[in-house]
Design an enzyme around this catalytic site. Sequence first.
Site, PDB file in Angstrom:
ATOM      1  N   LYS A  32       0.842  -1.201   0.000  1.00 21.28           N
ATOM      2  CA  LYS A  32       0.000   0.000   0.000  1.00 21.28           C
ATOM      3  C   LYS A  32       0.877   1.252   0.000  1.00 21.28           C
ATOM      4  CE  LYS A  32      -2.297   1.704   3.752  1.00 21.28           C
ATOM      5  NZ  LYS A  32      -2.183   3.176   3.829  1.00 21.28           N
ATOM      6  N   ASP A  59      -3.502   4.357  -1.922  1.00 27.06           N
ATOM      7  CA  ASP A  59      -4.406   4.830  -0.860  1.00 27.06           C
ATOM      8  C   ASP A  59      -4.345   6.350  -0.776  1.00 27.06           C
ATOM      9  OD1 ASP A  59      -5.927   5.075   1.466  1.00 27.06           O
ATOM     10  OD2 ASP A  59      -4.300   4.461   2.796  1.00 27.06           O
ATOM     11  N   LYS A  61      -7.309   8.263  -1.227  1.00 21.96           N
ATOM     12  CA  LYS A  61      -8.639   8.710  -0.749  1.00 21.96           C
ATOM     13  C   LYS A  61      -9.124   9.959  -1.492  1.00 21.96           C
ATOM     14  CE  LYS A  61      -7.831   6.952   3.939  1.00 21.96           C
ATOM     15  NZ  LYS A  61      -6.381   6.646   3.914  1.00 21.96           N
ATOM     16  N   ASP A  64     -13.304  15.003  -4.476  1.00 20.09           N
ATOM     17  CA  ASP A  64     -13.366  16.298  -5.169  1.00 20.09           C
ATOM     18  C   ASP A  64     -14.630  16.270  -6.026  1.00 20.09           C
ATOM     19  OD1 ASP A  64     -12.652  18.741  -6.563  1.00 20.09           O
ATOM     20  OD2 ASP A  64     -10.576  18.338  -6.020  1.00 20.09           O
ATOM     21  N   THR A 123     -11.564   5.858  10.882  1.00 21.66           N
ATOM     22  CA  THR A 123     -11.612   5.300  12.247  1.00 21.66           C
ATOM     23  C   THR A 123     -11.216   6.345  13.294  1.00 21.66           C
ATOM     24  OG1 THR A 123      -9.448   4.383  11.757  1.00 21.66           O
ATOM     25  CG2 THR A 123     -11.296   2.861  11.704  1.00 21.66           C
ATOM     26  N   ARG A 214       3.299  -1.216  10.693  1.00 18.98           N
ATOM     27  CA  ARG A 214       4.397  -1.303  11.664  1.00 18.98           C
ATOM     28  C   ARG A 214       4.698  -2.687  12.228  1.00 18.98           C
ATOM     29  NH1 ARG A 214       1.911   3.751  14.630  1.00 18.98           N
ATOM     30  NH2 ARG A 214       0.134   2.764  13.606  1.00 18.98           N
TER      31      ARG A 214
HETATM   32  O1  C5P Z   1       1.252   0.546  11.079  1.00 22.59           O
HETATM   33  P1  C5P Z   1      -0.202   0.163  10.960  1.00 22.59           P
HETATM   34  O2  C5P Z   1      -0.414  -1.324  10.783  1.00 22.59           O
HETATM   35  O3  C5P Z   1      -1.038   0.755  12.064  1.00 22.59           O
HETATM   36  O4  C5P Z   1      -0.642   0.842   9.575  1.00 22.59           O
HETATM   37  C1  C5P Z   1      -1.953   0.779   9.114  1.00 22.59           C
HETATM   38  C2  C5P Z   1      -2.084   1.467   7.794  1.00 22.59           C
HETATM   39  O5  C5P Z   1      -3.451   1.518   7.438  1.00 22.59           O
HETATM   40  C3  C5P Z   1      -1.585   2.915   7.764  1.00 22.59           C
HETATM   41  O6  C5P Z   1      -1.080   3.169   6.457  1.00 22.59           O
HETATM   42  C4  C5P Z   1      -2.829   3.728   8.015  1.00 22.59           C
HETATM   43  O7  C5P Z   1      -2.777   4.997   7.441  1.00 22.59           O
HETATM   44  C5  C5P Z   1      -3.894   2.867   7.323  1.00 22.59           C
HETATM   45  N1  C5P Z   1      -5.243   3.058   7.846  1.00 22.59           N
HETATM   46  C6  C5P Z   1      -5.579   2.846   9.166  1.00 22.59           C
HETATM   47  N2  C5P Z   1      -6.873   3.018   9.579  1.00 22.59           N
HETATM   48  C7  C5P Z   1      -7.795   3.393   8.718  1.00 22.59           C
HETATM   49  C8  C5P Z   1      -7.485   3.587   7.382  1.00 22.59           C
HETATM   50  C9  C5P Z   1      -6.175   3.409   6.974  1.00 22.59           C
HETATM   51  O8  C5P Z   1      -4.735   2.479   9.962  1.00 22.59           O
HETATM   52  N3  C5P Z   1      -9.035   3.510   9.127  1.00 22.59           N
END
Ligand code: C5P
Length: 234
Positions: A32, A59, A61, A64, A123, A214
Amino acid sequence: MRTQLIVALDVPELEQAEALVKELSPVVKYFKIGMQLFTACGPDVVRMVREYNCDVFLDLKFHDIPNTVAQAALSSLRLGVFMFNVHAIGGDVMLATVMQAINKEIKQTKQQLPIVLGVTVLTSMDRQQLNRVGVIRSVKNEVVGLAVLCKKAGLSGVVCSGKEIKLLRRVMGKDFVLVVPGIRPADAKADDQKRIVTPAQAADWGANYIVVGRPITQAENRIQAVTAIVSDLN
Ligand code: C5P
C-alpha cells in the site's frame, strides 16, 4: 480466495520503500502506498513496486468534484495499480462518474478492472466529531449507509475497521470486498491503533484483505513477522 496481506509502505522516501519491497517481495504480493510516500516520490514509487512484480493499493482517498476524481481514477488506472480508493462522502454522482470513466477505459484497453474502494467513516472519527460536521447518524449507520451507496454506484467494496467486518459482510453480501487496516497479531503492540483485531479474527469474520504496517515494517525479523501473520490468516 483466502484473506490476503497488504503491507503498508509508510516511509518518507523512495529508497526506504525500495529496501522494504526488495526484502519482502519474495513473501508479499501487495503493497500500500499512501499520501506521505506518494506526495514525496510521485508515480515513480508505484513503478518501483511494479518492477518487483508486486501489486499496488494506491491509498490516496480521492474526494473532489466528480470530473476531477474520475480523472484521478483514470491516472491511477494508467499507473497500473490493482486497487485504489475514493471517499464515499463525495456522493453518489461522484462515485458513479468514477466507475463510468474506469469501465469505459478498460473496455477500450482490455485492462483488468481494478478494485475500487470507498472510504466510509475514518476510524479517527467518533459520533461527536461526525455530529460537528453535520452527520447525525450513528457511526455504524453512517458506515452501512455509505457502503450501500458505494455498492449501488458499482464500487468493489470499502475500507473498514475490524469491528465492522461482521456487520458489513452480513449486510453487503459475500462478493463485496472488505479491506481492513488496524490489524495487530496477538503479541504485537497496538501503537496508536485503538480498535484492533488479529489477522485470524479478520480472516474468520470475512475480510478479503488486511493492511498491516508497523508490526511488519518495524519488526526485528520482517520475514518472520510476515510468515507468522500469513499462517495466522490461514
Ligand atoms: O502501522 P499500521 O499497521 O497501524 O498501519 C496501518 C495502515 O493503514 C496505515 O497506512 C494507516 O494509514 C492505514 N489506515 C488505518 N486506519 C484506517 C485507514 C487506513 O490504519 N481507518
